[in-house]
Design a protein around this motif. Structure first.
Motif, mmCIF file in Angstrom:
data_model
loop_
_atom_site.group_PDB
_atom_site.id
_atom_site.type_symbol
_atom_site.label_atom_id
_atom_site.label_comp_id
_atom_site.label_asym_id
_atom_site.label_seq_id
_atom_site.Cartn_x
_atom_site.Cartn_y
_atom_site.Cartn_z
ATOM 1 N N THR A 141 0.806 -1.226 0.000
ATOM 2 C CA THR A 141 0.000 0.000 0.000
ATOM 3 C C THR A 141 0.835 1.269 0.000
ATOM 4 O OG1 THR A 141 -0.143 -0.045 2.420
ATOM 5 C CG2 THR A 141 -1.904 -1.157 1.190
ATOM 6 N N THR A 142 2.117 1.170 0.367
ATOM 7 C CA THR A 142 3.002 2.335 0.366
ATOM 8 C C THR A 142 4.361 1.924 -0.185
ATOM 9 O OG1 THR A 142 3.964 1.995 2.565
ATOM 10 C CG2 THR A 142 1.865 3.203 2.459
ATOM 11 N N ASP A 145 6.260 -0.050 2.372
ATOM 12 C CA ASP A 145 5.520 -1.167 2.946
ATOM 13 C C ASP A 145 6.465 -2.338 3.223
ATOM 14 O OD1 ASP A 145 3.703 -3.438 3.278
ATOM 15 O OD2 ASP A 145 2.167 -2.127 2.416
#
Length: 478
Positions: A141-142, A145
Motif C-alpha cells: 500500500t506504500t 511497505d
C-alpha cells in the motif's frame, strides 16, 4: 518534423525550394576509433541498434520535452528505458540498473555539450534474500511497505557546464513494477507517492509506466510489405517501460538563467556504464563511466544512421556528430525515401537534403537552412555565442511557445508550433510526422497524399494524464 504552410500560418512561414551547400562545417573522421569491442552495449530506442538488444536496462526508448500544459512556467522532460516490458513479468519484474547512470542533458548555447545534466543513480534494497523469492510478500500500500520485498531508491544530481555537482534528492523512492491487482490493488497511489518535490521548485518521478510511444512497427517489414492497407496495429500497445520525468522552472534550463532572452534548449538522454580504461602500455587503468546509449530526436538511429555506424554513433556527444561524415551524409542523402520510391513508386526528394540537416542538426531558423522560419535553433538565443554553435543532433525546444489548448498530433506539420519537432509532446505522432519530413513536406509545403494516413496509429492505447508526470499507469493483466 516539418513546417507545413497551412491555414493561419501560411503567411507567417514561407518556404523556398533552393538549398544551400553545407560548406566545411562537417569534418571527416574515422569510425574505427569509435567502434567498441564486442560485449559493450550501445545505442538507444526500441532495440534499434545491434548491441543494445543485449542490455535492455540501458536501452533508452524515447525522449520527450515540452512546456508543461498545466504549469507553463515550467518545462517537463521525460525519458524511458527497457523496451517491451511484459505486464506481470515476474518473479523479478523490471528494475532500473543499479550499475548504470541515467542522464537527461540540456545544451542551451548550441555548442553540442551539456550545460545542465540531471543524473539518476539507483540502489537496490532486498528485505529477505535468503528465505523469499517473491517481489512482495503481501499487499503493498506504500512505497515503504514491509511487504515490498524488493525496492529501489535513487540519488538525483544536477551538473552544470563547469562540472559542479549538486545533489537534489538522496534515497528517493522509485515506484515499483506493477505486480498485479492482488499485490497492488491501488497502484495509482504508489505511482503518486513516487512523485517527489525538488529543492528550488519542480518535481521528479521514477518508476514504471505504460510505454507512451505509439506506432505500427511492422513498417520494418519492407514498409508493410508494399501493401499500405496492412497498417493500424499499435505494436507498443500493452507494453510498459521504466520512466524518468523531471519538471523544472524554465530559467533553470535557459542560457544565463534568462528564458525570455534565451528560450531555446537542446535535449537528449544517455545511459552510462562503467568500463575499464587501458593505459598506453596495455595495463588496466582506472574504471570510468562510458556512454552506452543516447537518444535525442526520435527515429534518427533507427531510420537515418546506417547499420554499420549505429553502435558507434551512440557513444558520441552531440558536439562530435558533425565529425562523423558517413552519418552526416545519410542526413543529406537519407535511405528511407529511396526505399519508399522503390516499394511504392513515390519519388524521393532531390538531394542534398539540407532541410533534414536543419531539422536534425541545427534547429529551424531562417538563417540556418532552406526552411525560412524562426522556430527552435539555439542561434535564436540572444546571448548565444554564434561562433561556437555547431551542428548537433538534439531534440530542440523553444520554451517561449505556449502550450496549445487543443494539441494537434501532427505538431508543427499542422501549424501547432508547440509540437514536434519543437520539442516532443507525449501525444505527438512522430511516425507520421517523420514520414512526411523524409518525403520533403518542409520544402514543398504540402503533405504527400499517398502517406497522409501514415501508419494509421494516431493515438496511444491509454490516455495521457493532465498533470505531472503525464505518462499513463503501467499495464497489468488481471
Amino acid at each position: 518534423m516539418t513546417l507545413l504552410s497551412t491555414g493561419r500560418n501560411r503567411s507567417r512561414f514561407r518556404f523556398r525550394r533552393t538549398v544551400a551547400g553545407l560548406g566545411a562545417g562537417a569534418l571527416a573522421a574515422s569510425l574505427a576509433a569509435l567502434t567498441l569491442a564486442p560485449g559493450v552495449s550501445t545505442a538507444s530506442s526500441h532495440r534499434e541498434a545491434p548491441l543494445i538488444a543485449g542490455d535492455p536496462r540501458a536501452d533508452n526508448t524515447d525522449v520527450y520535452a515540452f512546456t508543461s500544459p498545466d504549469n507553463p512556467d515550467t518545462v517537463t522532460l521525460v525519458a524511458s528505458w527497457i523496451p517491451f516490458e511484459e505486464p506481470n513479468g515476474g518473479p523479478n519484474f523490471y528494475a532500473f540498473a543499479d550499475d548504470a547512470r541515467y542522464n537527461i542533458k540540456i545544451d542551451n548555447d548550441g555548442d553540442g555539450r551539456p550545460d545542465v545534466t540531471y543524473t539518476w543513480k539507483f540502489t537496490n534494497h532486498v528485505r529477505d534474500a535468503a528465505n523469499q523469492f517473491l517481489y512482495n510478500t503481501g499487499v503493498v500500500t506504500t512505497l515503504t511497505d514491509p511487504d515490498l520485498n524488493f525496492s529501489q531508491t535513487y540519488d538525483l544530481t544536477v551538473t552544470d557546464s563547469h562540472k559542479n555537482v549538486q545533489t537534489l534528492l538522496h534515497n528517493a523512492p522509485a515506484a515499483p513494477s506493477r505486480v498485479g491487482p492482488a499485490s497492488m490493488p491501488n497502484y495509482a497511489s504508489l505511482f503518486s507517492q513516487a512523485i517527489r518535490p525538488l529543492p528550488g521548485g519542480g518535481q521528479t518521478f521514477a518508476g514504471q509506466s505504460d510505454d507512451p510511444f505509439f506506432a505500427d512497427l511492422r513498417v520494418f517489414d519492407l514498409l508493410y510489405g508494399g501493401d499500405l492497407s496492412e497498417r493500424g496495429l499499435d505494436t507498443l500497445g500493452g507494453y510498459n517501460v521504466n520512466t524518468l520525468a523531471i519538471q523544472v522552472p524554465k530559467q533553470v534550463l535557459a542560457l544565463k538563467g534568462n528564458a525570455s532572452r534565451n528560450p531555446v534548449v537542446g535535449i537528449w538522454s544517455t545511459t552510462d556504464r562503467r568500463g575499464a580504461d587501458v593505459t598506453r602500455d596495455g595495463r588496466p587503468g582506472k574504471d570510468s563511466w562510458r556512454q552506452v546509449s543516447r537518444l535525442g530526436n526520435p527515429l534518427v538511429n533507427e531510420v537515418v544512421v546506417p547499420l554499420r555506424y549505429k553502435d558507434a554513433f551512440n557513444t558520441l556527444s552531440p558536439d562530435q556528430d558533425r565529425t562523423v561524415q558517413p552519418v552526416v551524409d545519410k542526413v543529406l542523402d537519407p535511405i528511407l525515401p529511396k526505399l519508399i520510391q522503390q516499394i511504392y513508386g513515390i519519388p524521393a526528394p532531390a538531394t542534398p537534403r539540407n532541410d533534414l540537416f536543419e531539422i536534425y542538426l541545427t534547429g529551424i531558423c531562417a538563417a540556418c537552412g532552406p526552411i525560412v522560419a524562426d522556430l527552435n535553433a539555439q542561434r535564436l538565443n540572444a546571448d548565444a555565442p554564434v561562433n561556437r554553435i555547431v551542428p548537433a543532433e538534439e531534440l530542440r525546444l523553444n520554451m517561449s511557445i505556449p502550450p496549445t489548448a487543443v494539441p494537434n498530433r501532427l505538431g508543427v506539420l499542422a501549424g501547432d508550433l508547440a509540437g514536434f519537432p519543437n520539442g516532443r509532446r507525449l501525444a505527438d505522432d512522430v511516425i507520421d510526422i517523420s514520414l512526411q519530413a523524409m518525403e520533403g513536406a518542409a520544402q514543398t509545403g504540402v503533405l504527400v497524399p499517398e502517406l497522409a494516413d501514415g501508419d494509421k496509429v494516431d493515438t496511444n492505447d491509454h490516455g495521457f494524464g493532465a498533470s505531472f508526470p503525464y505518462v499513463p499507469l503501467p499495464n497489468t493483466n488481471p
